[in-house]
Motif scaffolding. Sequence first.
Motif, short mmCIF file in Angstrom:
data_model
loop_
_atom_site.label_atom_id
_atom_site.label_comp_id
_atom_site.label_asym_id
_atom_site.label_seq_id
_atom_site.Cartn_x
_atom_site.Cartn_y
_atom_site.Cartn_z
N TYR A 264 -8.76 -3.70 -0.76
CA TYR A 264 -6.67 -3.34 -1.03
C TYR A 264 -5.68 -4.61 -0.10
N TYR A 266 -6.79 -6.84 1.33
CA TYR A 266 -7.39 -8.31 1.43
C TYR A 266 -6.30 -9.15 0.20
N ARG A 267 -6.39 -7.81 -1.02
CA ARG A 267 -5.48 -8.68 -2.16
C ARG A 267 -4.37 -8.41 -2.19
N SER A 268 -3.54 -7.66 -1.15
CA SER A 268 -2.16 -7.65 -1.06
C SER A 268 -1.38 -8.40 -0.01
N LEU A 269 -2.29 -8.90 1.05
CA LEU A 269 -2.11 -9.65 1.83
C LEU A 269 -2.48 -11.78 1.30
N LEU A 270 -3.36 -11.14 0.54
CA LEU A 270 -3.22 -12.68 -0.06
C LEU A 270 -2.42 -13.58 -0.51
N ARG A 271 -1.43 -12.50 -0.73
CA ARG A 271 -0.12 -13.18 -1.34
C ARG A 271 0.80 -14.44 0.15
N ASN A 272 0.75 -13.10 1.01
CA ASN A 272 2.22 -13.19 1.95
C ASN A 272 1.81 -13.16 2.89
N GLY A 273 -0.15 -13.28 3.32
CA GLY A 273 -0.40 -13.34 4.73
C GLY A 273 0.06 -13.04 5.62
N ILE B 93 -3.86 -20.65 7.14
CA ILE B 93 -3.46 -19.65 8.98
C ILE B 93 -3.56 -19.46 10.17
N ARG B 114 6.59 -18.07 2.90
CA ARG B 114 5.94 -17.73 3.50
C ARG B 114 5.33 -17.93 5.59
N GLN B 118 7.89 -17.27 8.65
CA GLN B 118 7.91 -16.27 9.68
C GLN B 118 7.70 -18.26 10.72
N ALA B 446 3.11 -6.70 -2.31
CA ALA B 446 1.57 -5.99 -1.38
C ALA B 446 0.85 -5.22 -2.54
N ALA B 447 1.75 -4.00 -3.24
CA ALA B 447 1.50 -3.43 -3.95
C ALA B 447 1.47 -4.04 -5.67
N THR B 449 0.56 -7.37 -6.17
CA THR B 449 -0.44 -8.46 -5.92
C THR B 449 -1.70 -7.56 -6.25
N ASN B 450 -1.88 -6.37 -5.99
CA ASN B 450 -2.85 -5.50 -6.40
C ASN B 450 -3.19 -5.27 -7.90
N ARG B 453 -3.58 -8.59 -9.45
CA ARG B 453 -5.31 -8.98 -10.18
C ARG B 453 -6.09 -8.02 -10.50
#
Lengths: 310, 500
Positions: A264, A266-273, B93, B114, B118, B446-447, B449-450, B453
């Motif tokens: 979860y 990993y997938r969440s932060l794939l986009r915004n890192g 990164i 991003r 940042q 973040a949510a 994106t899940n 996916r």
Amino acid sequence: MKAMANGSTLKRAMKYKMLYIMLIPGIVYLLINNYVPMLGMIIAFKDINFAKGILGSDWVGFKNFEYLFKTADAYIITRNTILYNVVFIVVNLVVAVALAILLNEMKNRFMSRFYQSIVLLPHLISSVIIGYLVFSLLSAETGLMNKTILPWLGIDPIMWYNEPGFWPYILTFVKIWSTAGYLCIIYFAAVVGIDQEYYEAATLDGANKFQQILKITIPLITPVIVIMTLMQIGRIFYSDFGLFYQVTLDSGVLLPTTNVIDTYVYRSLLRNGDIGMSSAAGLYQSIVGFIIILISNYAVKKINPDNSLF
Amino acid sequence: MFKKISTTVLAMMMTASLVLAGCGKSNEPVNKGQNGANDGELAPYEINMVFYGPPQKDLDEIAAEMSKITKEKINATVKLVRIEPAAWAEQSILMLTGNEQVDLIVTGGGDYSRQVAQGQLIALDDLVQKHGQGIVKAFEPEVLGASKVNGQTYAIPTNRDFASHPLVLMRQDMLDKYKLDISSIKTIDDLDAIFKVIHENEPNVNVLGKASAAASIANRLLETRWDILGDYIGVLPNLDELKVVNLYETPEYADMLNTIRRWYLEGYIHKDAATSKETAVDYIKANIGFAVINKGKPGAVGQTENRVDTKLASVDIGSQITSTTSITSIMLGIPTNSKDPDRAMMFLDLLYSDPDLVNLINWGIEGKHYVKVGDSSIDFPPGVDASNSGFNLRQGWMFGNQLLSYTWATDVPNLWEEMDKYNREAKKSAALGFTYNPIPVKTELAAITNVTRQYAMGLETGTIDPEVNLPKFIAALKAAGIDKVIAEKQKQLDEWAKNK
């Protein structure tokens, strides 16, 4: 312990000073590798901006943690993570101890070695490769299951990577296949260390093999079992990323039964890192793991003080 | 006894770690750009340029040749740091978060917003003023301005194709074999007739494949029809109107899914398409593929033909559009990690103005990696081909001004003129120049994106039934907060439009 005077502590320390000196490299290693990076925990509470640096970035309180609890997924990933790990720990324990005892009963030393290597082998295979081994079984168009086994049984082909219902079983099987061998070797070492005289005495008293296992082998390796299990419990809130990501080939449809906290995040932060958010997840996992290990150690201590970790 | 000692040891360790940490923070390098800003003598400097691409045997040689040019012009040498594309997300990164010296980095799309948010990239406006005349000359102001975030430029788009249109590529030999006519195809729904014949006659062929391992069947169609505003979460379906809508709720999206589902059920799409890493190009190369829906641009057909080694027929479905996303998808930026941003900018300017430098990094060394076959047309030297060339990167779209470079023999010689025309004639999105800042809604994203996916790949390859799953997908997106994200995007867009 309280009765011991400070002076005698010092005396003892002097007596073992060579041992303490030998400890230094280990401690330095621990410090550098495990303790200094802990300061990074502050990242979890910051809105990291690289122009300002880590210390200069703004504090944001618990905002980085929000996404972990924000959605309906929070329940699913927590449930999946913990349930999978509980099942893995229990099944692994049973399978590994059983294998260890079986190996011990094997009188032919060469064959015993051979089987040890065979059960250990899957542990050495990377999860990416395991993923493709599983794929070769389950692929919709070319897999062994759909091409050969299911038609033979007269069952229609199954779209394995689209059916979340099968995966708790598949993943448990794969996990046990890949790690039971490793645990088995540790238990086997413990079993081998048991004094043969116990068994001789039991045989004289007329105990059969099964009774010997139940009354001698298992009780004597219990401390090892407890330590190994406690160590796994400490990581109950971490999941085997390779298993849940690579072995499922990152198939989105399977997420209801295969999404765990690591995948979860990993997938969440794939986009915004965002490293603040990923640190928050890591910190959350460590704290939950820490609490669970304290509780389980406390429980073990209540039941049998000799078996506890600390 | 043991316990007491161990507590003491633990306490000591804690103290020591605090002390060590105290020492750690003071030695951060703060003196940036101390050399190079003054106009007189430039101190020697090494420029690290970080990019992704497949391994190239002669990469160091290319860097040495480039250094000869840059040494003379700006007294700097060039180091090319190549990263495996699969590792790019993590590696880039790490390089930027660590203290590694990076003077130029390839960026774009989501990475760009991003990195800006940042604070990993330097604002370039002043530097462009000082050292970037070549850059300014290379662009229409509108295009150069597309990468602005809050009025400041943090990266320079590479000069290449800025527009794209949906393009269907099909194997010519198979079309000829079954005497199929493609001239009447206007929409993707017209493809059924062709696919049907191929599927019936060539049962082992995967009729339609993915354009890339990570892209669904629908992906390229979405990108070339709508302004996806960076990340698909909130798009402009009508390019003339600044109205952000939820892509997944549009009837067009549902129609597209139904078409793809139909193809999947008919067997045109591989059953493992959702999880497979194989692309249509892989299939066609292996002689088990037929068609692909991809992004079109001048030269796209010839370049794909080169990769699959067979003749391809093409159908354009719609005309080309330009959006911020298509301009800013590949850019070059100067990270805060650069020790000499001035020099990095001088080098960047050369990449937009010095054809020798551009040709070196795009095509390699003349005589060794290519020979001239016309005024500006080149080909492999005798005995060299794609399989044994020491430098065959072919990523000209990544390094500065591609329009300065030679064209390959298989392309039309006036490719860059065509490209320029194609770019100028593209329909421009009303939001061209708007870059969205996702940070205020990062928790929701973040949510989301899940959720995407979980559903998007299955739906957009036809693997799961849209009838059942699209409503579930939409509901899950709502639960994850997509409406809040779209509202935020709309708000930023309105503000941008006001200040434009």
